[in-house]
Design an enzyme around this catalytic site. Structure first.
Site, PDB file in Angstrom:
ATOM      1  N   HIS A  20       0.837  -1.200   0.000  1.00 61.69           N
ATOM      2  CA  HIS A  20       0.000   0.000   0.000  1.00 61.69           C
ATOM      3  C   HIS A  20       0.873   1.252   0.000  1.00 61.69           C
ATOM      4  CE1 HIS A  20      -3.004   2.711   2.327  1.00 61.69           C
ATOM      5  NE2 HIS A  20      -3.348   2.698   1.051  1.00 61.69           N
ATOM      6  N   ARG A  21       0.854   1.966  -1.128  1.00 67.58           N
ATOM      7  CA  ARG A  21       1.752   3.110  -1.329  1.00 67.58           C
ATOM      8  C   ARG A  21       3.210   2.666  -1.140  1.00 67.58           C
ATOM      9  NH1 ARG A  21      -1.782   7.126   2.582  1.00 67.58           N
ATOM     10  NH2 ARG A  21      -3.795   6.342   1.877  1.00 67.58           N
ATOM     11  N   GLU A  47       0.558  -0.633  -4.753  1.00 72.62           N
ATOM     12  CA  GLU A  47      -0.558   0.273  -4.959  1.00 72.62           C
ATOM     13  C   GLU A  47      -0.026   1.679  -4.826  1.00 72.62           C
ATOM     14  OE1 GLU A  47      -3.847   2.917  -3.374  1.00 72.62           O
ATOM     15  OE2 GLU A  47      -1.894   2.390  -2.543  1.00 72.62           O
ATOM     16  N   ASP A  49      -0.955   6.179  -5.642  1.00 70.52           N
ATOM     17  CA  ASP A  49      -1.966   7.208  -5.881  1.00 70.52           C
ATOM     18  C   ASP A  49      -1.472   8.172  -6.941  1.00 70.52           C
ATOM     19  OD1 ASP A  49      -3.773   6.500  -3.539  1.00 70.52           O
ATOM     20  OD2 ASP A  49      -1.888   6.871  -2.499  1.00 70.52           O
ATOM     21  N   HIS A  62      -0.533  10.949  -2.622  1.00 69.22           N
ATOM     22  CA  HIS A  62      -1.885  10.663  -2.130  1.00 69.22           C
ATOM     23  C   HIS A  62      -2.728  11.924  -1.965  1.00 69.22           C
ATOM     24  CE1 HIS A  62      -4.993   9.911   0.954  1.00 69.22           C
ATOM     25  NE2 HIS A  62      -5.082   8.717   0.381  1.00 69.22           N
ATOM     26  N   GLU A 121      -4.373   4.052  -8.226  1.00 68.58           N
ATOM     27  CA  GLU A 121      -5.593   4.699  -7.737  1.00 68.58           C
ATOM     28  C   GLU A 121      -5.646   6.138  -8.240  1.00 68.58           C
ATOM     29  OE1 GLU A 121      -7.986   6.101  -3.733  1.00 68.58           O
ATOM     30  OE2 GLU A 121      -6.408   4.586  -3.525  1.00 68.58           O
ATOM     31  N   LYS A 123      -6.715   9.832  -8.139  1.00 75.88           N
ATOM     32  CA  LYS A 123      -7.111  10.797  -7.125  1.00 75.88           C
ATOM     33  C   LYS A 123      -7.632  12.110  -7.704  1.00 75.88           C
ATOM     34  CE  LYS A 123      -6.243   8.686  -3.232  1.00 75.88           C
ATOM     35  NZ  LYS A 123      -7.351   8.395  -2.286  1.00 75.88           N
ATOM     36  N   ASP A 242       0.104  -2.134   4.337  1.00 77.67           N
ATOM     37  CA  ASP A 242       1.211  -1.213   4.599  1.00 77.67           C
ATOM     38  C   ASP A 242       2.514  -1.961   4.856  1.00 77.67           C
ATOM     39  OD1 ASP A 242      -0.714   0.804   4.563  1.00 77.67           O
ATOM     40  OD2 ASP A 242      -0.894   0.891   6.752  1.00 77.67           O
TER      41      ASP A 242
END
Length: 254
Positions: A20-21, A47, A49, A62, A121, A123, A242
């Site tokens: 995650h990120r 993943e 953003d 993000h 993702e 944004k 994470d």
């Protein structure tokens, strides 16, 4: 290099692990350092953003504002790429990451595209997505990443517009329990391959429904070992976490 497509990986029967990120529990989120750490910990993918700079470049961050994760101030949409690249995106996390910059999507594809699957993702707002979808389509083509990514968003209207530009790229609808019912209405006009629910929405009944609808299920954000094992046993296609190293270790032990 991984030769499989993401669709093949989702269909393999293995629960994939996405950082995650990046590995944001141990490195500054959405930086090349965090993505590299996720790779070194054994993640199947990352993943990230995506936002658009003032001059139309795809940058990985993000928040709308750069304030929380850099030494700068202001909105990403008001900054040029040159201004974004001058920001320190690592010191807020640790002095050892001083000098880390906000990467472009091109940089991420160059560094990790051959080795990792990537969940992008979106944004940006509906107002700016027309500029983003063109830039994103061009970037994906440049790097030949159509089969190694999935594009996700909480806004089904944004996904629908991107689908029109990139019909062969997989799409995932992000959602959580408190969304109003009207938010789901545009899904009736959106063909998408995956659902991305918050992990606490998923149980046996949910997975039976998703399979009946032929959806892949990719859950977020799972940092508890036992919950990761439960989700794997339910048959989710991917876990977004994470701490990829921690979750991978848990899944291997049980």
């Amino acid at each position: 290099m991984c030769s499989r497509t993401l669709r093949e990986a989702f269909n393999s029967g293995k629960t994939l692990v996405f950082g995650h990120r990046g590995a944001m529990a141990r490195a500054p989120m959405n930086t090349l350092a965090a993505f590299e750490l996720a790779r070194s910990e054994g993640a199947d993918g990352i993943e990230l953003d995506l936002r658009l700079s003032r001059d139309g470049h795809l940058v990985v961050i993000h928040d709308d504002l750069v304030d929380a994760t850099t030494d700068g101030l202001g909105s990403v949409a008001d900054l040029t790429l040159a201004e974004v690249k001058r920001l320190d995106a690592g010191s807020w996390f640790s002095d050892s990451y001083a000098g880390e910059t906000i990467p472009t999507l091109d940089e991420v594809f160059d560094a990790f595209g051959p080795a990792l699957f990537i969940n992008i993702e979106i944004k940006s707002s509906r107002d700016s997505v027309d500029r983003m979808e063109k830039a994103l389509a061009q970037c994906i083509r440049r790097h030949n990443m159509r089969e190694r990514i999935i594009v996700s968003c909480f806004d089904p209207v944004v996904l629908r517009r991107i689908r029109g530009m990139m019909p062969t790229v997989m799409m995932g609808f992000l959602y959580q329990p408190d969304m109003p019912a009207e938010h789901y209405l545009p899904l009736k006009k959106l063909w998408h391959e995956a659902r991305h629910p918050r992990h606490d929405m998923v149980d046996e009944g949910y997975m039976n429904w998703a399979r009946a609808q032929s959806y892949f299920v990719n859950v977020w954000t799972v940092n508890d070992r036992q919950r990761a094992i439960e989700l794997r046993d339910l048959g989710v296609n991917a876990i977004i976490t994470d701490a990829p190293g921690k979750i991978i270790s848990a899944l291997r032990q049980c």
